[in-house]
Structure formats: structure tokens, C-alpha cells
Enzyme design. Sequence first.
Site, PDB file in Angstrom:
ATOM      1  N   GLU A 209      -6.737  -7.724  -1.611  1.00  0.00           N
ATOM      2  CA  GLU A 209      -7.140  -7.949  -0.224  1.00  0.00           C
ATOM      3  C   GLU A 209      -8.614  -7.616  -0.078  1.00  0.00           C
ATOM      4  O   GLU A 209      -9.128  -6.736  -0.772  1.00  0.00           O
ATOM      5  CB  GLU A 209      -6.376  -7.021   0.734  1.00  0.00           C
ATOM      6  CG  GLU A 209      -4.899  -7.242   0.835  1.00  0.00           C
ATOM      7  CD  GLU A 209      -4.251  -6.248   1.807  1.00  0.00           C
ATOM      8  OE1 GLU A 209      -4.943  -5.722   2.702  1.00  0.00           O
ATOM      9  OE2 GLU A 209      -3.054  -5.972   1.649  1.00  0.00           O
TER      10      GLU A 209
ATOM     11  N   GLU B 124       0.818  -1.212   0.000  1.00  0.00           N
ATOM     12  CA  GLU B 124       0.000   0.000   0.000  1.00  0.00           C
ATOM     13  C   GLU B 124       0.858   1.271   0.000  1.00  0.00           C
ATOM     14  O   GLU B 124       0.845   2.056   0.960  1.00  0.00           O
ATOM     15  CB  GLU B 124      -0.976  -0.012   1.166  1.00  0.00           C
ATOM     16  CG  GLU B 124      -2.007  -1.108   0.999  1.00  0.00           C
ATOM     17  CD  GLU B 124      -3.197  -1.017   1.944  1.00  0.00           C
ATOM     18  OE1 GLU B 124      -3.067  -0.428   3.020  1.00  0.00           O
ATOM     19  OE2 GLU B 124      -4.269  -1.528   1.576  1.00  0.00           O
TER      20      GLU B 124
HETATM   21  C1  GLA Z   1      -4.408  -3.083   4.381  1.00  0.00           C
HETATM   22  C2  GLA Z   1      -3.023  -3.670   4.515  1.00  0.00           C
HETATM   23  C3  GLA Z   1      -3.021  -4.989   5.217  1.00  0.00           C
HETATM   24  C4  GLA Z   1      -3.960  -4.972   6.407  1.00  0.00           C
HETATM   25  C5  GLA Z   1      -5.327  -4.594   5.958  1.00  0.00           C
HETATM   26  C6  GLA Z   1      -6.353  -4.610   7.061  1.00  0.00           C
HETATM   27  O1  GLA Z   1      -5.048  -3.436   3.238  1.00  0.00           O
HETATM   28  O2  GLA Z   1      -2.379  -3.811   3.286  1.00  0.00           O
HETATM   29  O3  GLA Z   1      -1.702  -5.254   5.632  1.00  0.00           O
HETATM   30  O4  GLA Z   1      -3.483  -4.070   7.348  1.00  0.00           O
HETATM   31  O5  GLA Z   1      -5.283  -3.292   5.440  1.00  0.00           O
HETATM   32  O6  GLA Z   1      -7.633  -4.228   6.635  1.00  0.00           O
END
Ligand code: GLA
Length: 659
Positions: free
Chosen positions: A306, A149
Amino acid sequence: MGNGKLLHGGDYNPEQWLKSPDILKRDLELMRKARVNLVTLGVFSWSMLEPEEGKYDLDWLGEIIDNLYAQGIMVDLATPSGAKPAWLAQKYPEVQRVGADRVRELYGNRHSHCYTSPVYREKVRAIDQALARRFRVHPGIVMWHVSNELGGECHCELCQAKFREWLKEKYATLDRLNEAWNSAFWSHIYSDWSQIESPAPHGEGAMHGLVLDWKRFVTSRTLDFYRMERDAVRELMPEAKFTVNMMYRFDGLDYAKFAPELDIISWDDYPTWHKAGESDEDICLKSAMMHDFFYSLKGKPFWMMESSPSMTNWQPVSKVKKPGVQMLSGLNAVAHGADAVMYFQWRQSRGAVEKFHGAVVGHDGREDSRVFCETAELGKALEQLAPLAGVPREREAAIVHDQESKWAMEGSQGPRNIGLGYWDEVMLHYRALQKNAVTVDFIGQDGDLSGYKLIVCPMLYMLREDFAEKLRGFVAKGGTLVLTYWSGVADETDLCRLGDTPFGLTDVLGLRRLEIDGMYEGEKRRCVSAVAGERAEAYGSVLCEVAKSETAKPILVYAEDFFKGAPAVCVNRYGRGRAYYLASRFEPDFYSGLYRGLASSLFDLPITTPLPDGVLPARRGDWLFLQNTSGRTATVMRRRLQPYGTLIVNLKTKEKLIF
Ligand code: GLA
Ligand code: GLA
């Protein structure tokens, strides 16, 4: 990459369980049961991979990759740069980020590195190459997940120096820079490059051109860091493929700049299901809109990297997904172009910040939990839907989203400092088009307009000359354009356009802007049909523009105040096409009406009869998805859909599948 399969899996963080071999063994068994075929590994493993500076321990990871591969599970291998070991920050303080307030962060959390620091770059390059050297020949590695991210900015001296270099390259002379930023205002003329500093709460913030260039610079620095990591791996593994996981409506980076440098787009989707005061249909549409946005970045299938299989733990209130919502949201991603449905995380952590975040396998470790069963069911459905892997979407309508324009518009003072609600505006158009089963792409000003019949420009404040030219050509050749208030106002350095506006399009629209009025929350301005005796009515809000129509034909006119009689909505014929102008923001029904008409005249729609409340359509290739986002049963095409159920129809073969 998917070898003709839809991918299913998620973030697997086994470094938390290395002392429990029974758990690692059980993971493999459970993954088979959930029909997992891809996992993301190593996102947060750095301190286990390099426990001491320069001493690598990759064996444990190698064993996990081998075991996964032995049962057909592929790996999306992460570079660990998103979270660094404590020893690194302790030994080299310069790797820690400096905030806009010029305070250096202490070690902690994650995503807190300086992307310029030569030491950090060297250490990241070294661990990335250690991973690449070890795993480049492994057939299980199908993708590299660079960092995590990407986001945030650093204001340290190293970054300030890079910012000045970047500006020098862009403007060549200080004269040009001063001109571009209109720095004669408030006597801000720079006489030496070293006087320029990044924006700060206790420093510069008023020079809109500077603030905008800083945001561009942050994107370019982040991209440069990404390239460094990608190239470190590529040197050793020339055929490697790369992605970065992007975020919902993320404002910190211009993702469009990343797209050409990635092999696949991926993003993390965490909708606020079952939120009080908002329908699940609207929540689903918000995710769908982002799926479409990310699909459009490359015009290719993407990965949902995700999502939570149940609740998140960082939203103000964490709701579990109701029964069926896991299937609904997974299939929604596929309907909008996803080739992968992935979760964060596979097994729930025992401690630290995400111990209460949803996971496929909970603390009880059971395979008969509701979450596990629903995940396994979705895994089965994805296997059945394998023919959809790689299938592209139609090109029908495009909404123009330009991150730089959004930055400039929102960074400006006035005309409505309590908020412009950019995404709300975009959503009004998207929602009405999507509900009519029109496939919507998002394009920027570098985008290719060919193949589209409808282009929508919501608040395109910074309209570039070349794009205005493209839009003219598009309409002249028969395209339909919808453009709203507060478009064509400023140029690329946020200098206002002189002369008549909307810049470059006054003849296409057949009007010119006279004034724009800010509206208080809840304030509304009534508009009525321009045709005497017709009953159409709408209410303008947020911003109300007054325009003078030259050749445009009014459809709605303002009915109040000194605005009375000015066009609120009009249409102009230009060449072989038409251009609609919306002078304000109206209520959702207005857009439903407008786009129902446009959709039926422009597109060959797969459905023409109204769908029951809460049922959303989406089309991918020959496949039409009809999804029941409501908690009630619904009947579509003579089939009964359970709450949150999905009907998938193959428009060619008429085959129907129900989930
Ligand atoms: C983000 C991060 C993950 C985790 C999720 C939790 O997407 O990339 O590592 O922390 O949030 O929702
Ligand atoms: C004050 C300042 C001016 C200008 C106006 C704007 O009066 O003196 O320079 O900023 O506000 O309203």
C-alpha cells in the site's frame, strides 16, 4: 508470482459500489488505462461475503474476479479477519479484544478481535475455507493476503491462560522463571503459575523480564493466528502463496519471526512528504530504509502493498504529493527491491473514515486528474522496467536490528527515560552508507553474516552469546564491525551481564565500558582528534559512554569534564579485521566522514564523485538509480533531472533511462 513483470495496482474495495454497476465497469476501463495488473480484494468484505452466520454470498466477488482476470488483472485475495461483521460481535462477545486495562472493547472500527477466542478462530477458518473452496481453481488468484496489518494485543482470560502456558513451556519450572525475571526484587516471587498476569497500567509493569516475555508472547499468538488462517486455505489449496501487509517501524510485533512463514514480504508505506522542517531527501531515506528492512527479512524482493497516490488522511496534516513524487516514490521502492507498487485505495470512498484518503480514482471519477495521470505514467514506467522483476540486491553492509533487544532497551528504566531515539541512531548510520551508494541490509541475531564486509550494531543492548561469537568470527576473518555505546549490556531475559562489557566483545573492541552518562536534550559533549595537532571535532549527545581502552586506538577523545581523554571513537585490530567503537551519538557529518572512508576502502562503489544535494543513489543488481528528491533540477552523469526525477543506469550495458 509476477511472471517477469513488475506489479502495479492496489486495494480494490468494490463492495462499496455493488449497487453501481456502471462504476464497476468504469473501474475496469480505468485500470487498463493505469496499467494495473494486480489488485488486493476482499480485505474488508466479510459482512458482504457472510451477511448472516453461515450463509455465504461469494457470487459477487466471483464475478469481479472473473472480470478482472478477463483483462489480465491478477488478484491478491484477502482473508477478511481484520474487520468482522456486527452480527458476529453481537452474538459472541468473547471475540472482542480486552485492553491492558482489562476492559472489553465494544464493536466498532477494525482490527479489534481476540486472537485466542475459539469462536473467532472457528468463524475465520470457516469464511477462509469458503473463499478457498470457491476460488482455489481460479487462475487469477496469485497471492493470499492474510488479514490486515496484524497488530495489537488482547488481555482477556483466554489470552492470560495462553500466556501462562507459553511461559510454562519456556521455563518449565517457576524457579527458572523467577530467576530469569530476577523476581526476588520487590518481593515478586511467584509461587503459582496462576499468579502471573499480563502487564497492566494498574498492575505489573516493573518486572522487565515479564514485560519482555509478554511482547514475545504477543508475537507468538499473532503468528499462531496467522498460521491458523494460512493452514485453513492451504488445506484446500496446497500451492497457495501467502503474505501479510506489515507496517513502518511497527513496534508491536517481531516481524523477523513471521518471515520464514511467508512467501513474500509486503508492507504499507505512507511517508510524510513535504513535511515542514524535514527535507524530502530525509523523508525518502526513511522509506528507503524500511524498503531495505523488508527486503532483508527474506533477502528477496518484496511488495509495497500500500501507498497513497496523493495524500493520507490520518497524519496530523495531510499533504498531497507534489507533481513527480508519485514516480519518485514508486521507483524508489523498485530501486530498493520492490517487485510491486500498490496503492490504498483504487477508488475513493464516499463515506466513513477514509473518504478523504487519497485514491487513484477520486470522487470526480475523472481520468484526466493529476493523480490518475501520474499513476498511469508510473504504470508505463513499471512496464518498461520489467527486466528488474525478481532481481536481487548485492550483499555489502548490514545493520543489526533486533526487535527483542529494542523492546528490552526501551522497556528498561534508565539511563535516559526521555527517550533513546533508537531509529534516529539507526538512521545516522543508514543515511551515510546509503548516500555513498552502499547497499544496506538489516539482519537480526539469527542472521547469516556471510557475504557482508561491514556489520553495524547500533545500540545492540541485548547481545546474545551466540551472536557475539558470530561477530568475533566475522572480525577475525577480516570483517569490519562498527558497534556503538549501550551494546552488550543484558541477556535474553534482560538480566544485566556480570563482568566486563560490552559483553563477549571486549577483546574484539580492545576496551571495556566503565560508565554511561545520560544527556539532556540539546546537551553536548565536545570530542577532538586523538592525534595532537589534528583538527577533527565532533559532539557527543543522548548518551555518552566512558570506556577504558586496552588495545583500541583512539580516533576521537572526549575533550571536556572528567571525561577528558577517554575514547569517544576508537578502532581495534582483531584477527584480520577491525572493530570500531562509537561511545556516543554524534552529528550527521561525523557519520558521513566515517562511512565515506569505510565505503571507499571496502566496496567497489558504482559512483565515486559527490552527487548534487538531494540526489540519492540506490543499486539493485546491475541497475543504479539516481533520484532527485529536491524540488530543483539537478545534473547527474551529464543528464538533467527534473524535480523528483530519476535516472536509471545499467552499469553493464551503460543504457540510461530517465523518468
Ligand atoms: C493502512 C490500512 C488500509 C488503510 C490505509 C490508509 O495501511 O491497511 O486499510 O486504512 O492504512 O492509509
Ligand atoms: C526510593 C526507594 C528505594 C529505591 C530508590 C531508588 O528511595 O525507597 O527502594 O527505589 O528510591 O532511587
